[in-house]
Design a protein around this motif. Structure first.
Motif, PDB file in Angstrom:
ATOM      1  N   VAL A 172       9.251 -53.201  37.494  1.00  0.00           N
ATOM      2  CA  VAL A 172       9.129 -54.557  38.291  1.00  0.00           C
ATOM      3  C   VAL A 172      10.346 -55.310  37.855  1.00  0.00           C
ATOM      4  N   LYS A 173      10.731 -55.320  36.694  1.00  0.00           N
ATOM      5  CA  LYS A 173      11.799 -56.244  36.280  1.00  0.00           C
ATOM      6  C   LYS A 173      13.213 -55.581  36.925  1.00  0.00           C
ATOM      7  N   GLN A 174      13.303 -54.269  37.013  1.00  0.00           N
ATOM      8  CA  GLN A 174      14.414 -53.583  37.684  1.00  0.00           C
ATOM      9  C   GLN A 174      13.971 -52.556  38.631  1.00  0.00           C
ATOM     10  N   PRO A 175      13.870 -52.890  39.885  1.00  0.00           N
ATOM     11  CA  PRO A 175      13.391 -51.915  40.864  1.00  0.00           C
ATOM     12  C   PRO A 175      14.149 -50.767  41.116  1.00  0.00           C
ATOM     13  N   ASP A 176      15.547 -50.867  40.863  1.00  0.00           N
ATOM     14  CA  ASP A 176      16.474 -49.667  41.001  1.00  0.00           C
ATOM     15  C   ASP A 176      16.412 -48.893  39.793  1.00  0.00           C
ATOM     16  N   LEU A 177      15.881 -49.211  38.647  1.00  0.00           N
ATOM     17  CA  LEU A 177      15.845 -48.395  37.618  1.00  0.00           C
ATOM     18  C   LEU A 177      15.302 -46.973  37.822  1.00  0.00           C
ATOM     19  N   ALA A 178      15.889 -45.793  37.390  1.00  0.00           N
ATOM     20  CA  ALA A 178      15.213 -44.564  37.426  1.00  0.00           C
ATOM     21  C   ALA A 178      14.185 -44.164  36.382  1.00  0.00           C
ATOM     22  N   LEU A 179      12.921 -43.731  36.661  1.00  0.00           N
ATOM     23  CA  LEU A 179      12.000 -43.468  35.604  1.00  0.00           C
ATOM     24  C   LEU A 179      11.764 -42.134  35.575  1.00  0.00           C
ATOM     25  N   VAL A 180      11.805 -41.572  34.159  1.00  0.00           N
ATOM     26  CA  VAL A 180      11.270 -40.133  34.093  1.00  0.00           C
ATOM     27  C   VAL A 180      10.376 -40.104  32.831  1.00  0.00           C
ATOM     28  N   MET A 204      34.662 -38.689  39.237  1.00  0.00           N
ATOM     29  CA  MET A 204      33.730 -39.140  38.526  1.00  0.00           C
ATOM     30  C   MET A 204      32.326 -38.736  38.713  1.00  0.00           C
ATOM     31  N   THR A 205      31.370 -38.054  38.007  1.00  0.00           N
ATOM     32  CA  THR A 205      30.059 -37.602  38.352  1.00  0.00           C
ATOM     33  C   THR A 205      29.213 -38.684  38.585  1.00  0.00           C
ATOM     34  N   ALA A 206      27.873 -38.362  39.284  1.00  0.00           N
ATOM     35  CA  ALA A 206      26.757 -39.332  39.808  1.00  0.00           C
ATOM     36  C   ALA A 206      26.432 -40.108  38.512  1.00  0.00           C
ATOM     37  N   HIS A 207      26.565 -39.495  37.290  1.00  0.00           N
ATOM     38  CA  HIS A 207      25.756 -40.204  36.183  1.00  0.00           C
ATOM     39  C   HIS A 207      26.786 -40.560  35.005  1.00  0.00           C
ATOM     40  N   GLU A 208      28.092 -40.347  35.418  1.00  0.00           N
ATOM     41  CA  GLU A 208      29.007 -40.632  34.191  1.00  0.00           C
ATOM     42  C   GLU A 208      29.009 -42.009  33.870  1.00  0.00           C
ATOM     43  N   GLY A 209      28.974 -42.333  32.573  1.00  0.00           N
ATOM     44  CA  GLY A 209      28.887 -43.654  32.251  1.00  0.00           C
ATOM     45  C   GLY A 209      27.602 -44.424  32.287  1.00  0.00           C
ATOM     46  N   ALA A 210      26.529 -43.638  33.032  1.00  0.00           N
ATOM     47  CA  ALA A 210      25.414 -44.344  33.105  1.00  0.00           C
ATOM     48  C   ALA A 210      24.556 -44.621  31.692  1.00  0.00           C
ATOM     49  N   THR A 211      23.595 -45.474  31.835  1.00  0.00           N
ATOM     50  CA  THR A 211      22.996 -45.656  30.669  1.00  0.00           C
ATOM     51  C   THR A 211      21.529 -45.332  30.541  1.00  0.00           C
ATOM     52  N   VAL A 212      21.194 -44.520  29.729  1.00  0.00           N
ATOM     53  CA  VAL A 212      19.865 -43.936  29.619  1.00  0.00           C
ATOM     54  C   VAL A 212      19.031 -44.784  28.478  1.00  0.00           C
ATOM     55  N   LEU A 213      17.907 -45.163  28.735  1.00  0.00           N
ATOM     56  CA  LEU A 213      17.060 -45.783  27.514  1.00  0.00           C
ATOM     57  C   LEU A 213      16.057 -44.930  27.069  1.00  0.00           C
ATOM     58  N   VAL A 214      16.109 -44.079  25.924  1.00  0.00           N
ATOM     59  CA  VAL A 214      15.296 -43.052  25.627  1.00  0.00           C
ATOM     60  C   VAL A 214      13.942 -43.937  24.812  1.00  0.00           C
ATOM     61  N   VAL A 215      12.817 -43.788  25.077  1.00  0.00           N
ATOM     62  CA  VAL A 215      11.785 -44.343  24.527  1.00  0.00           C
ATOM     63  C   VAL A 215      10.914 -43.335  24.067  1.00  0.00           C
ATOM     64  N   VAL A 231      23.716 -44.176  25.570  1.00  0.00           N
ATOM     65  CA  VAL A 231      22.055 -44.007  25.255  1.00  0.00           C
ATOM     66  C   VAL A 231      21.753 -45.164  24.485  1.00  0.00           C
ATOM     67  N   MET A 232      20.613 -45.507  24.641  1.00  0.00           N
ATOM     68  CA  MET A 232      19.813 -46.641  23.862  1.00  0.00           C
ATOM     69  C   MET A 232      18.527 -45.814  23.674  1.00  0.00           C
ATOM     70  N   THR A 233      18.145 -46.151  22.088  1.00  0.00           N
ATOM     71  CA  THR A 233      16.833 -45.746  21.792  1.00  0.00           C
ATOM     72  C   THR A 233      15.738 -46.602  21.158  1.00  0.00           C
ATOM     73  N   ALA A 257      15.885 -53.313  27.150  1.00  0.00           N
ATOM     74  CA  ALA A 257      15.994 -53.280  28.758  1.00  0.00           C
ATOM     75  C   ALA A 257      16.410 -54.897  29.000  1.00  0.00           C
ATOM     76  N   GLU A 258      16.028 -55.654  28.417  1.00  0.00           N
ATOM     77  CA  GLU A 258      16.365 -57.043  28.826  1.00  0.00           C
ATOM     78  C   GLU A 258      17.833 -57.409  28.241  1.00  0.00           C
ATOM     79  N   ARG A 259      18.277 -56.826  27.251  1.00  0.00           N
ATOM     80  CA  ARG A 259      19.646 -56.990  26.993  1.00  0.00           C
ATOM     81  C   ARG A 259      20.559 -56.282  27.691  1.00  0.00           C
ATOM     82  N   THR A 260      20.283 -55.138  27.639  1.00  0.00           N
ATOM     83  CA  THR A 260      21.203 -54.202  28.394  1.00  0.00           C
ATOM     84  C   THR A 260      20.534 -53.399  29.626  1.00  0.00           C
ATOM     85  N   ARG A 261      20.775 -53.847  30.792  1.00  0.00           N
ATOM     86  CA  ARG A 261      20.029 -53.193  31.964  1.00  0.00           C
ATOM     87  C   ARG A 261      20.495 -51.707  31.792  1.00  0.00           C
ATOM     88  N   PRO A 262      19.516 -50.811  31.747  1.00  0.00           N
ATOM     89  CA  PRO A 262      19.655 -49.427  31.793  1.00  0.00           C
ATOM     90  C   PRO A 262      19.680 -48.932  33.401  1.00  0.00           C
TER      91      PRO A 262
END
Length: 229
Positions: A74-82, A1-12, A33-35, A46-51
């Motif tokens: 602040v709510k999720q310190p390990d969240l990757a932000l782009v 499995m790759t590093a990202h496979e199955g990872a959830t991305v929140l697109v805003v 993906v969540m949009t 983000a509160e309902r499903t931690r991306p």
């Protein structure tokens, strides 16, 4: 499995056509993906499903994407932000990078977006099982490779995942000067490094945090790269 496979991305992103392109491409590459089109929607999702990662437009109808990013982190310190931004003013980019992992300017290449998200998750998403590893040491610096924590002279240094990855690469290279292009490849996973100020920006943040606890430790070889004193 790759590093990202199955990872959830929140697109805003409040522009539906851009959000659709990003969603289709991310799902094609096996992301969940969540949009959201507003700050309020993004916080609820983000509160309902931690991306695992958030791809944020800087300008949103009901607020600033950077403020949203700070709140999510602040709510999720390990969240990757782009961040996605149509503006390339240095002050805006530097401000975003002070607490995020990367930024992409519009108009963007969709393959670059996928590559950047994948690279950030490779740095920030831990493996399911991590073996015990001895700490990395250089001078009075100590990097715990199991907890991803950093200490200088016994005092904790709070670093973002990307700051940690950059410092770790410098420590692993000891006192050698590491070319900027090599840092872009190994820390940011850029396959074809282009002219970018991202390295300089992160070096400045590392210096600010490390120098507060001791003598300057990062050296610059102008026109070449960076190393440790």
């Amino acid at each position: 499995m790759t590093a990202h496979e199955g990872a959830t991305v929140l697109v805003v992103e409040d522009e539906p056509s851009i959000a659709d392109v990003l969603t289709i491409a991310l799902r094609y590459h096996r992301f969940e993906v969540m949009t959201a089109g507003t700050v309020r929607q993004a916080l609820t999702m983000a509160e309902r499903t931690r991306p695992d990662a958030a791809l944020l437009d800087v300008m949103l109808p009901d607020g600033d994407g950077r403020a949203l990013g700070r709140e999510l982190r602040v709510k999720q310190p390990d969240l990757a932000l782009v961040f996605l931004t149509a503006r390339d003013a240095p002050t805006e980019i530097v401000g975003a990078l002070s607490f995020s992992d990367d930024y992409i300017t519009k108009p963007f290449n969709i393959d670059e977006v996928i590559a950047r998200i994948t690279a950030v998750l490779r740095r920030t998403r831990p493996a399911d099982v991590l073996p015990e590893r001895p700490p990395l040491r250089y001078g009075d610096l100590e990097l715990d490779e199991t907890t991803y924590s950093v200490h200088r002279a016994g005092r904790t240094v709070e670093l973002t995942p990307t700051e940690y990855a950059l410092l770790r690469f410098l420590v692993r290279n000891g006192g050698r000067i590491v070319p900027k292009e090599q840092l872009l490849r190994h820390v940011w996973q850029y396959e074809h490094p282009a002219e970018s100020t991202v390295v300089e920006t992160y070096i400045s943040y590392l210096r600010r945090k490390l120098d507060a606890l001791g003598a300057p430790v990062i050296t610059t070889r102008r026109g070449v790269g960076y190393g440790l004193a």
